[in-house]
Design a protein around this motif. Structure first.
Motif, PDB file in Angstrom:
ATOM      1  N   PRO A  26     -14.025  -3.684  -0.438  1.00  0.00           N
ATOM      2  CA  PRO A  26     -13.956  -2.554  -1.363  1.00  0.00           C
ATOM      3  C   PRO A  26     -15.336  -2.116  -1.845  1.00  0.00           C
ATOM      4  CG  PRO A  26     -13.218  -4.586  -2.427  1.00  0.00           C
ATOM      5  CD  PRO A  26     -13.388  -4.898  -0.984  1.00  0.00           C
ATOM      6  N   ASN A  27     -15.501  -0.807  -1.957  1.00  0.00           N
ATOM      7  CA  ASN A  27     -16.716  -0.228  -2.524  1.00  0.00           C
ATOM      8  C   ASN A  27     -16.533  -0.003  -4.019  1.00  0.00           C
ATOM      9  OD1 ASN A  27     -18.082   0.022   0.038  1.00  0.00           O
ATOM     10  ND2 ASN A  27     -16.699   1.731   0.495  1.00  0.00           N
ATOM     11  N   ALA A  28     -17.555   0.525  -4.657  1.00  0.00           N
ATOM     12  CA  ALA A  28     -17.518   0.720  -6.110  1.00  0.00           C
ATOM     13  C   ALA A  28     -16.400   1.668  -6.540  1.00  0.00           C
ATOM     14  CB  ALA A  28     -18.869   1.245  -6.603  1.00  0.00           C
ATOM     15  N   ASP A  29     -16.025   2.614  -5.664  1.00  0.00           N
ATOM     16  CA  ASP A  29     -15.000   3.598  -6.023  1.00  0.00           C
ATOM     17  C   ASP A  29     -13.631   3.278  -5.422  1.00  0.00           C
ATOM     18  OD1 ASP A  29     -15.721   4.078  -3.397  1.00  0.00           O
ATOM     19  OD2 ASP A  29     -15.765   6.263  -3.593  1.00  0.00           O
ATOM     20  N   ASP A  30     -13.435   2.035  -5.001  1.00  0.00           N
ATOM     21  CA  ASP A  30     -12.182   1.655  -4.345  1.00  0.00           C
ATOM     22  C   ASP A  30     -11.215   0.934  -5.271  1.00  0.00           C
ATOM     23  OD1 ASP A  30     -12.458   2.666  -1.754  1.00  0.00           O
ATOM     24  OD2 ASP A  30     -13.704   0.969  -1.132  1.00  0.00           O
ATOM     25  N   VAL A  31      -9.941   1.049  -4.913  1.00  0.00           N
ATOM     26  CA  VAL A  31      -8.849   0.330  -5.576  1.00  0.00           C
ATOM     27  C   VAL A  31      -8.187  -0.567  -4.530  1.00  0.00           C
ATOM     28  CG1 VAL A  31      -6.636   0.559  -6.765  1.00  0.00           C
ATOM     29  CG2 VAL A  31      -8.468   2.223  -7.199  1.00  0.00           C
ATOM     30  N   VAL A  32      -7.978  -1.837  -4.867  1.00  0.00           N
ATOM     31  CA  VAL A  32      -7.297  -2.771  -3.980  1.00  0.00           C
ATOM     32  C   VAL A  32      -5.850  -2.896  -4.453  1.00  0.00           C
ATOM     33  CG1 VAL A  32      -7.284  -5.092  -3.000  1.00  0.00           C
ATOM     34  CG2 VAL A  32      -9.461  -4.012  -3.631  1.00  0.00           C
ATOM     35  N   ILE A  33      -4.922  -2.724  -3.530  1.00  0.00           N
ATOM     36  CA  ILE A  33      -3.504  -2.668  -3.883  1.00  0.00           C
ATOM     37  C   ILE A  33      -2.724  -3.731  -3.114  1.00  0.00           C
ATOM     38  CG2 ILE A  33      -1.427  -1.215  -3.894  1.00  0.00           C
ATOM     39  CD1 ILE A  33      -3.410   1.216  -3.812  1.00  0.00           C
ATOM     40  N   SER A  34      -1.926  -4.489  -3.849  1.00  0.00           N
ATOM     41  CA  SER A  34      -0.951  -5.386  -3.224  1.00  0.00           C
ATOM     42  C   SER A  34       0.314  -4.566  -2.983  1.00  0.00           C
ATOM     43  CB  SER A  34      -0.650  -6.562  -4.149  1.00  0.00           C
ATOM     44  OG  SER A  34       0.398  -7.359  -3.622  1.00  0.00           O
ATOM     45  N   ILE A  35       0.670  -4.383  -1.715  1.00  0.00           N
ATOM     46  CA  ILE A  35       1.798  -3.521  -1.368  1.00  0.00           C
ATOM     47  C   ILE A  35       3.112  -4.256  -1.595  1.00  0.00           C
ATOM     48  CG2 ILE A  35       2.887  -2.194   0.478  1.00  0.00           C
ATOM     49  CD1 ILE A  35       0.107  -1.941   1.762  1.00  0.00           C
ATOM     50  N   GLN A  36       4.032  -3.587  -2.279  1.00  0.00           N
ATOM     51  CA  GLN A  36       5.353  -4.165  -2.526  1.00  0.00           C
ATOM     52  C   GLN A  36       6.432  -3.528  -1.662  1.00  0.00           C
ATOM     53  OE1 GLN A  36       4.244  -4.080  -7.076  1.00  0.00           O
ATOM     54  NE2 GLN A  36       6.215  -5.089  -6.873  1.00  0.00           N
ATOM     55  N   TYR A  37       6.320  -2.212  -1.473  1.00  0.00           N
ATOM     56  CA  TYR A  37       7.316  -1.506  -0.660  1.00  0.00           C
ATOM     57  C   TYR A  37       6.624  -0.420   0.154  1.00  0.00           C
ATOM     58  CZ  TYR A  37      10.561  -3.656  -3.957  1.00  0.00           C
ATOM     59  OH  TYR A  37      11.246  -4.561  -4.725  1.00  0.00           O
ATOM     60  N   CYS A  38       7.217  -0.128   1.313  1.00  0.00           N
ATOM     61  CA  CYS A  38       6.736   0.978   2.130  1.00  0.00           C
ATOM     62  C   CYS A  38       7.917   1.678   2.776  1.00  0.00           C
ATOM     63  CB  CYS A  38       5.753   0.495   3.203  1.00  0.00           C
ATOM     64  SG  CYS A  38       5.018   1.852   4.163  1.00  0.00           S
ATOM     65  N   GLY A  39       7.999   2.980   2.611  1.00  0.00           N
ATOM     66  CA  GLY A  39       9.054   3.753   3.236  1.00  0.00           C
ATOM     67  C   GLY A  39       8.840   3.899   4.733  1.00  0.00           C
ATOM     68  N   VAL A  40       9.919   4.175   5.436  1.00  0.00           N
ATOM     69  CA  VAL A  40       9.881   4.385   6.884  1.00  0.00           C
ATOM     70  C   VAL A  40      10.132   5.866   7.144  1.00  0.00           C
ATOM     71  CG1 VAL A  40      10.943   3.824   9.101  1.00  0.00           C
ATOM     72  CG2 VAL A  40      10.713   2.050   7.326  1.00  0.00           C
ATOM     73  N   CYS A  41       9.124   6.533   7.677  1.00  0.00           N
ATOM     74  CA  CYS A  41       9.177   7.963   7.961  1.00  0.00           C
ATOM     75  C   CYS A  41       9.395   8.165   9.462  1.00  0.00           C
ATOM     76  CB  CYS A  41       7.863   8.608   7.521  1.00  0.00           C
ATOM     77  SG  CYS A  41       7.755  10.389   7.814  1.00  0.00           S
ATOM     78  N   HIS A  42      10.101   9.250   9.834  1.00  0.00           N
ATOM     79  CA  HIS A  42      10.313   9.504  11.257  1.00  0.00           C
ATOM     80  C   HIS A  42       8.981   9.701  11.984  1.00  0.00           C
ATOM     81  CE1 HIS A  42      13.562  11.077  14.203  1.00  0.00           C
ATOM     82  NE2 HIS A  42      12.557  10.573  14.873  1.00  0.00           N
ATOM     83  N   SER A  43       7.967  10.184  11.270  1.00  0.00           N
ATOM     84  CA  SER A  43       6.655  10.339  11.901  1.00  0.00           C
ATOM     85  C   SER A  43       6.046   8.993  12.275  1.00  0.00           C
ATOM     86  CB  SER A  43       5.702  11.123  10.995  1.00  0.00           C
ATOM     87  OG  SER A  43       5.479  10.442   9.783  1.00  0.00           O
TER      88      SER A  43
END
Length: 348
Positions: A26-43
């Motif tokens: 991460p850089n100074a302007d970054d956010v680190v995120i622990s992912i809990q859920y992710c949707g499934v898109c047709h794309s």
């Protein structure tokens, strides 16, 4: 660099499999995120299977990401550890431009997709939300309203904004008749959003099998497009038609349902070109247009609107080990109405 775990496509013809990779520092302007859920898109399916012709492998799909902030850079001011946040379809924009276009950045050159792309440095690959963590610039992180459940809020990051943006741009609201073509992952969000905006909402679906759902979610009327009488009865009815389907249909027939000065907006992408006759549009000064997701500014506006109206997606949660089966079910329209991956299942 931090080690991340996820699922990846390694070839257009192979199923997704477990994948371990490095997330950038991460850089100074970054956010680190622990992912809990992710949707499934047709794309996700289109890109994992290289159906659009520009896939890069290995690919970690997923651009409907929600989770918790675990670290922030020294220059980050908007977010803190513990915040509930989201990441949508892109993680940088206007790369190389003199200034960032806050209203139209998703249409400008230099858009960096959340996956199947490279970051602004031109070399670092972007990997998506079928994984346990992500590092994103502060300006591309979104705040999730506290009253929305994270799992059902995940699809708002793509399906939600994909419908919200054209509804707002074409002024859906009281006194406007809006038709949503297709009652799937995109379409059901269109029904909810258009209803909350105060429009009169009609669903145009191939059959009436989802009619009860459509009416429950806010539709005022529901018609089967497999019935030829539908196109006769509704001729000249709508101010706005939003077509969410990704299959080939006769757009000329739907243009006939517009009022004078009406607009039909495409958000679904058929695999093949669809012919349109000039007479379908010139007689009523009608418009055939397209729309693609929304800016970060508009996406946050959409999330806040959903928070105010308690709008989330109708979802079916799955473990990540079931992603390949889920893909096949999406293709068969066998989901009501959006799959969401429980990322905790990665640890199983």
């Amino acid at each position: 660099m931090a080690i991340a775990k996820g699922y990846a496509a390694t070839d257009a013809s192979k199923p997704l499999t477990p994948f371990t990779f490095e997330r950038r520092e991460p850089n100074a302007d970054d956010v680190v995120i622990s992912i809990q859920y992710c949707g499934v898109c047709h794309s996700d399916i289109h890109q994992a299977r290289n159906e659009w012709g520009f896939s890069k492998y290995p690919m970690v799909p997923g651009h409907e990401i929600v989770g918790t902030v675990t670290a922030v850079g020294s220059a980050v001011s908007k977010y803190k550890v513990g915040d509930k946040v989201g990441v949508g379809c892109f993680v940088d924009s206007c790369v190389g431009c003199a200034t960032r276009d806050l209203d139209n950045e998703h249409y400008m050159p230099g858009l960096v997709q959340t996956y199947n792309d490279v970051e602004g440095d031109g070399t670092t690959p972007t990997y998506g939300g079928y994984s346990d963590s992500v590092v994103v610039k502060e300006g591309y992180v979104l705040s999730i309203p506290d009253n929305l459940p994270l799992d059902a809020a995940a699809p708002l990051l793509c399906a939600g904004i994909t419908l919200y943006s054209p509804l707002r741009h074409w002024n859906a609201g009281p006194g406007k008749k809006v038709a949503i073509v297709g009652m799937g992952g995109l379409g059901h969000m269109g029904v909810k959003l258009a209803h909350a905006m105060g429009a009169d909402v009609t669903v145009l679906s191939q059959t009436l099998s989802k009619k009860d759902d459509g009416l429950k979610l806010g539709a005022d009327a529901y018609y089967a497009t497999s019935d030829a009488e539908t196109f006769t009865k509704l001729a000249g009815t709508f101010d706005l038609i939003i077509c969410t389907v990704g299959t080939t249909i006769d757009w000329n027939a739907y243009l006939g349902l517009l009022k004078f000065d009406g607009s039909m907006v495409l958000v679904g992408v058929p695999e093949h070109a669809v012919p349109v006759h000039a007479f379908s549009v010139i007689g009523g000064r009608k418009s055939l247009s397209g729309s693609m997701i929304g800016s970060i500014k508009e996406t946050q506006e959409m999330l806040d609107f959903c928070g105010e109206h308690n709008i989330v997606s109708e979802i079916e949660k799955i473990n990540i080990q079931d992603i390949n089966e889920a893909y096949e079910r999406v293709i068969k329209s066998d989901v009501r109405y959006r799959f969401v991956i429980d990322i905790a299942s990665l640890a199983a």
